[in-house]
Design an enzyme around this catalytic site. Structure first.
Site, short mmCIF file in Angstrom:
data_model
loop_
_atom_site.label_atom_id
_atom_site.label_comp_id
_atom_site.label_asym_id
_atom_site.label_seq_id
_atom_site.Cartn_x
_atom_site.Cartn_y
_atom_site.Cartn_z
N GLN A 17 52.04 19.81 -5.43
CA GLN A 17 51.78 21.23 -5.71
C GLN A 17 50.49 21.34 -6.53
OE1 GLN A 17 55.76 23.25 -7.01
NE2 GLN A 17 55.97 21.08 -7.40
N ASN A 18 49.95 20.21 -6.95
CA ASN A 18 48.78 20.23 -7.82
C ASN A 18 47.50 20.46 -7.04
OD1 ASN A 18 50.65 19.63 -9.72
ND2 ASN A 18 50.11 17.47 -9.94
N HIS A 53 49.66 23.60 -2.26
CA HIS A 53 49.07 24.76 -2.94
C HIS A 53 47.53 24.74 -2.88
CE1 HIS A 53 52.97 25.59 -5.47
NE2 HIS A 53 53.09 25.92 -4.21
N CYS A 68 29.62 32.53 0.35
CA CYS A 68 29.58 31.74 1.60
C CYS A 68 28.17 31.84 2.19
CB CYS A 68 30.61 32.33 2.55
SG CYS A 68 30.64 31.58 4.19
#
Ligand code: OAD
Length: 237
Positions: A99-100, A117, A145
Site C-alpha cells: 500500500q506504500n 496505491h 504534462c
C-alpha cells in the site's frame, strides 16, 4: 510458539504473498498515517488526498506531496525491506503487494512489487493518458504534462479506484497463496485490508507482523508483535 510455527509455515510454503503498509517503512524514518505521530493526525486527508482537494487547490496538494517526496528521498530501505528481498529469492512463487507509495521495496531490490496505491515517484496527466516516472526533488510545483495540462501525483486518493490490472494481480496472488504475510498495516483501508480476509477464507495461513494489535488480529492465524525490521529477519532466518 507462534514464531516457530510461523517459521515452519513459511519454510513449507511454495506460494507466499505479502501485503505491506506504512509500518514497514517506519524504521526507515517515514511517518505512518494513523500512529501517534501519523500524518493523518497533523493533516486532513480531505484537504490533501482526494480528487476534490486537488481540483480546489492543486498547488497546496502538490506542495504537500513534494514535501513527502523530500522526506522519503532522505531515507533508505531497512532490514524489513531487505528480509523480503531474501524471502522472494528463496520462495518458488512470491508476490509482494504494497500500500506504500514510497518505492522503498524496489530500492531494496524486490523484483516485482504490486503498488496498489500507486507511487509518489510517478506523475500522471489530468487530461491526456500520459504517466511518467519523476524523481526530481524538489519539484517545480505544480508540474505540468508535455501536453500543457496539469500533472497530478501518481497515487490513489480517497474515493478513487485502485489501478485495475494491479488489483487483479493482487487478488489472484492472494487467492492462490499458502501463506499470507500482513506487515505494518492498520488494516482499516479497504479494499487492500480485505486481502487478509480473502487469504484466510481461501485456506492460507495468515501471519501478521505489527507493533500492536490491529483490526485483523483476531482473525489471523498468528500475530507477531514487534518492529518488522527486527521480526522479519528473525522469521526468515
Ligand atoms: P497506518 O498508518 O494506518 O498503519 C501503520 C501500521 O504500522 C500500524 O498498525 C502500526 O501499528 C504499524 N507499525 C508502526 N511501526 C511499525 C514497525 N516498525 N513494524 C511493524 N509495524 C509497525 O498505515 P497503512 O495501514 O499503511 O492510503 O495505511 C493504509 C492506507 O491509509 C495508506 O496506504 C494510505 C492511508 O490513507 C492512501 O493514501 C490511499
Amino acid at each position: 510458539m507462534c514464531v516457530e510455527q510461523a517459521r515452519r509455515w513459511i519454510q513449507d510454503a511454495s506460494l507466499i504473498t505479502v501485503l505491506t503498509g506504512a509500518g514497514i517503512s517506519a524504521e526507515s524514518g517515514i511517518p505512518t498515517f494513523r500512529g501517534q505521530a501519523g500524518l493523518w493526525k497533523q493533516f486532513r486527508p480531505e484537504d490533501l488526498a482526494t480528487p476534490e482537494a486537488f481540483a480546489r487547490n492543486p498547488k497546496l496538494v502538490w506542495e504537500w506531496y513534494d514535501w513527502r517526496r523530500g522526506l522519503i528521498d532522505q531515507t533508505k530501505p531497512n532490514n524489513g525491506h531487505y528480509a523480503l528481498v531474501q524471502l522472494e529469492h528463496r520462495t518458488p512463487q512470491f508476490t509482494l503487494i504494497t500500500q506504500n507509495v514510497d518505492g522503498l521495496h524496489e530500492r531494496a531490490g524486490s523484483q516485482t512489487v504490486l503498488e496498489v496505491h500507486g507511487s509518489i515517484w510517478k506523475l500522471r496527466c489530468t487530461e491526456c493518458c500520459r504517466s511518467w516516472p519523476d524523481r526530481t526533488v524538489p519539484l517545480c510545483t505544480p508540474p505540468h504534462c508535455v501536453c500543457g495540462a496539469l500533472a497530478r501525483p501518481g497515487v490513489v486518493w480517497f474515493g478513487e479506484n485502485l489501478p485495475e490490472d494491479v488489483w487483479i494481480a493482487a487478488h489472484k496472488a492472494t487467492l492462490a497463496c499458502d501463506v499470507f504475510l500482513v506487515i505494518g498495516t492498520s488494516a482499516v483501508v479497504y479494499p487492500a485490508a480485505g486481502l487478509a480476509h480473502l487469504a484466510k477464507s481461501s485456506g492460507a495461513k495468515v501471519i501478521e507482523i505489527n507493533t500492536e494489535a490491529t483490526a485483523i488480529s483476531e482473525s489471523v492465524d498468528c500475530t507477531l508483535l514487534g518492529p518488522s525490521g527486527q521480526i522479519l529477519p528473525e522469521l526468515i532466518r
